[in-house]
Design a protein around this motif. Structure first.
Motif, PDB file in Angstrom:
ATOM      1  N   GLU A  67       0.854  -1.217  -0.023  1.00  0.00           N
ATOM      2  CA  GLU A  67      -0.013  -0.060   0.159  1.00  0.00           C
ATOM      3  C   GLU A  67       0.867   1.071  -0.034  1.00  0.00           C
ATOM      4  O   GLU A  67       2.107   1.246   0.116  1.00  0.00           O
ATOM      5  CB  GLU A  67      -0.888  -0.037   1.366  1.00  0.00           C
ATOM      6  CG  GLU A  67      -2.132  -1.043   1.138  1.00  0.00           C
ATOM      7  CD  GLU A  67      -2.849  -1.247   2.370  1.00  0.00           C
ATOM      8  OE1 GLU A  67      -2.880  -0.084   3.081  1.00  0.00           O
ATOM      9  OE2 GLU A  67      -3.713  -2.043   2.208  1.00  0.00           O
ATOM     10  N   GLY A  68       0.185   2.265  -0.270  1.00  0.00           N
ATOM     11  CA  GLY A  68       1.057   3.757  -0.143  1.00  0.00           C
ATOM     12  C   GLY A  68       0.224   4.757  -0.954  1.00  0.00           C
ATOM     13  O   GLY A  68      -1.066   4.470  -1.308  1.00  0.00           O
ATOM     14  N   PRO A  69       0.665   5.977  -0.937  1.00  0.00           N
ATOM     15  CA  PRO A  69      -0.055   7.155  -1.347  1.00  0.00           C
ATOM     16  C   PRO A  69      -0.446   7.086  -2.820  1.00  0.00           C
ATOM     17  O   PRO A  69      -1.325   7.626  -3.331  1.00  0.00           O
ATOM     18  CB  PRO A  69       0.970   8.196  -1.179  1.00  0.00           C
ATOM     19  CG  PRO A  69       2.073   7.666  -0.984  1.00  0.00           C
ATOM     20  CD  PRO A  69       2.216   6.397  -0.491  1.00  0.00           C
ATOM     21  N   LEU A  70       0.272   6.332  -3.759  1.00  0.00           N
ATOM     22  CA  LEU A  70      -0.134   6.243  -5.108  1.00  0.00           C
ATOM     23  C   LEU A  70      -1.057   5.123  -5.396  1.00  0.00           C
ATOM     24  O   LEU A  70      -1.441   5.028  -6.710  1.00  0.00           O
ATOM     25  CB  LEU A  70       1.216   5.926  -5.957  1.00  0.00           C
ATOM     26  CG  LEU A  70       1.322   6.552  -7.222  1.00  0.00           C
ATOM     27  CD1 LEU A  70       1.130   7.962  -7.432  1.00  0.00           C
ATOM     28  CD2 LEU A  70       2.486   6.040  -8.053  1.00  0.00           C
ATOM     29  N   LEU A  71      -1.627   4.274  -4.240  1.00  0.00           N
ATOM     30  CA  LEU A  71      -2.630   3.242  -4.485  1.00  0.00           C
ATOM     31  C   LEU A  71      -3.815   3.746  -5.506  1.00  0.00           C
ATOM     32  O   LEU A  71      -4.082   2.673  -6.331  1.00  0.00           O
ATOM     33  CB  LEU A  71      -2.700   2.644  -3.384  1.00  0.00           C
ATOM     34  CG  LEU A  71      -3.600   1.233  -3.349  1.00  0.00           C
ATOM     35  CD1 LEU A  71      -3.018   0.205  -4.111  1.00  0.00           C
ATOM     36  CD2 LEU A  71      -3.807   0.941  -1.758  1.00  0.00           C
ATOM     37  N   ASN A  72      -4.471   4.524  -4.819  1.00  0.00           N
ATOM     38  CA  ASN A  72      -5.680   4.715  -5.663  1.00  0.00           C
ATOM     39  C   ASN A  72      -5.654   5.026  -7.029  1.00  0.00           C
ATOM     40  O   ASN A  72      -6.504   5.050  -7.833  1.00  0.00           O
ATOM     41  CB  ASN A  72      -6.537   5.809  -4.624  1.00  0.00           C
ATOM     42  CG  ASN A  72      -7.172   5.214  -3.424  1.00  0.00           C
ATOM     43  OD1 ASN A  72      -7.222   3.869  -3.288  1.00  0.00           O
ATOM     44  ND2 ASN A  72      -7.287   6.042  -2.434  1.00  0.00           N
ATOM     45  N   LYS A  73      -4.598   6.055  -7.296  1.00  0.00           N
ATOM     46  CA  LYS A  73      -4.660   6.671  -8.574  1.00  0.00           C
ATOM     47  C   LYS A  73      -4.066   5.623  -9.630  1.00  0.00           C
ATOM     48  O   LYS A  73      -4.461   5.365 -10.593  1.00  0.00           O
ATOM     49  CB  LYS A  73      -3.108   7.657  -8.580  1.00  0.00           C
ATOM     50  CG  LYS A  73      -2.851   8.248 -10.027  1.00  0.00           C
ATOM     51  CD  LYS A  73      -1.848   9.192  -9.889  1.00  0.00           C
ATOM     52  CE  LYS A  73      -1.274   9.757 -11.183  1.00  0.00           C
ATOM     53  NZ  LYS A  73      -0.076  10.737 -11.127  1.00  0.00           N
ATOM     54  N   LEU A  74      -3.358   4.593  -9.174  1.00  0.00           N
ATOM     55  CA  LEU A  74      -2.825   3.480  -9.982  1.00  0.00           C
ATOM     56  C   LEU A  74      -3.973   2.430 -10.138  1.00  0.00           C
ATOM     57  O   LEU A  74      -4.162   1.836 -11.388  1.00  0.00           O
ATOM     58  CB  LEU A  74      -1.800   2.590  -9.363  1.00  0.00           C
ATOM     59  CG  LEU A  74      -0.309   3.255  -9.328  1.00  0.00           C
ATOM     60  CD1 LEU A  74       0.643   2.335  -8.808  1.00  0.00           C
ATOM     61  CD2 LEU A  74       0.220   3.687 -10.514  1.00  0.00           C
ATOM     62  N   LYS A  75      -4.823   2.383  -8.994  1.00  0.00           N
ATOM     63  CA  LYS A  75      -6.129   1.442  -9.165  1.00  0.00           C
ATOM     64  C   LYS A  75      -7.076   2.002 -10.433  1.00  0.00           C
ATOM     65  O   LYS A  75      -7.561   1.475 -11.328  1.00  0.00           O
ATOM     66  CB  LYS A  75      -6.897   1.382  -7.885  1.00  0.00           C
ATOM     67  CG  LYS A  75      -6.286   0.435  -6.758  1.00  0.00           C
ATOM     68  CD  LYS A  75      -6.994   0.410  -5.735  1.00  0.00           C
ATOM     69  CE  LYS A  75      -6.832  -0.908  -4.673  1.00  0.00           C
ATOM     70  NZ  LYS A  75      -7.646  -0.617  -3.661  1.00  0.00           N
TER      71      LYS A  75
END
Length: 325
Positions: free
Chosen positions: A205-213
């Motif tokens: 997990e991490g701060p870029l997770l939602n953007k990549l999803k």
């Protein structure tokens, strides 16, 4: 009798630094204590929310005084590490330091803080220690060129519970896995862009997770996996891809190798210290080519060779040899 203290600003997190010190504590036969931000009031920072910043460095100093260690290993350069360094200087306690993370490069990428500022601070922080312990030969060479003194390579290990006993049939579509922090500095978009050519899994997990999803709907994002569940996840894939260009090592790579996965990565610090080209993986500028070449390697051969090479007992032996002698 030796009384060793490890002072680290990273202990409760899911990263290589925390993994290293938790395993040293677990397997060391010498009396070893640890202080970390979780023992005090702490806060996070927006650019790196997983990091715990100790808000009570004076209490940390007093805690060190209570423990009264004979030797100190300072694992990180944050408030806990600074408190320990001041204690060592005032009380003439011998100490070593660990250099785990290319924070200057991270801070430049995340906040555009000039490298000269952060490297100047790190040189002052580390250069008076008995030894600066780094995870790889190429990292040692980089620091030597920048003017760091008495730098030594410090190996890592793989825990037995992270080696899967299961067997999996070869999949029709090659299954590629990455394990680690899901953030900008890990260069994961390059891997995710191959979603139409391979079945790609991201663990972590991490701060870029939602953007990549949102951007890469075909990629499997599993969140965190630990212990035997993580081992089985490694084993059920065909290749481990490590697209980062800013790591000093990458414990996840030797965990993957221990499960027979070849490594596809760039020819940079970390991968080039671990991967034997053509035997345990491939390095180069084209990740897709590296992955396709990795698919032809012998997994059983990879697993049997790597398990003899890396161990936590060897890691602890190196630490003690520099810290106690």
């Amino acid at each position: 009798m030796h009384k060793i203290l490890i002072a680290t600003d990273s202990f409760d997190q899911v990263n290589g630094v925390s993994t290293t010190y938790r395993n040293i504590l677990k397997y060391s036969r010498k009396k070893t204590y640890v202080i970390h931000p979780g023992l005090f009031k702490w806060k996070t920072v927006p650019i790196y929310p997983e990091v715990q910043i100790c808000k009570e460095p004076l209490r940390a100093y007093k805690k060190i005084k209570e423990i009264n260690p004979t030797h100190i290993h300072i694992g990180t350069e944050g408030p806990i590490g600074l408190s320990a360094r001041v204690y060592c200087k005032l009380n003439k306690v011998p100490y070593t330091t660990g250099y785990h993370t290319k924070f200057p490069e991270y801070l430049w990428k995340l906040a555009h803080i000039p490298l000269i500022i952060t490297y100047s601070y790190l040189k002052v922080f580390h250069n008076d220690s008995k030894a600066i312990l780094v995870p790889s030969k190429s990292c040692k060479e980089e620091l030597n060129k920048k003017g760091f003194n008495h730098v030594f390579v410090w190996t890592r290990g793989v825990s037995k519970n992270l080696i899967s006993k299961k067997s999996y049939p070869k999949s029709k579509t090659p299954k590629i896995i990455y394990v680690g922090r899901v953030s900008k500095e890990k260069n994961l978009e390059v891997l995710c862009e191959l979603q139409d050519k391979f079945e790609i899994t991201i663990v972590g997990e991490g701060p870029l997770l939602n953007k990549l999803k949102l951007k890469f709907p075909k990629v499997n994002f599993l969140g965190y996996r630990f212990g035997s569940a993580l081992a089985d996840t490694y084993k059920s894939h065909d290749v481990f891809c490590f697209p980062s260009k800013t790591d000093t090592f990458g414990i996840v790579m030797i965990e993957a190798l221990a499960n027979g996965l070849p490594i596809a990565a760039y020819n940079v610090t970390g991968p080039k210290d671990i991967v034997e080209e053509g035997k345990t993986g491939y390095l180069g500028n084209n990740l897709e080519d590296n992955i396709r070449k990795c698919l032809k390697l012998n997994r059983k051969s990879i697993a049997s060779n790597i398990n003899r090479q890396w161990s936590w007992s060897k890691c602890i032996k190196i630490l003690h040899s520099h810290l106690l002698n």
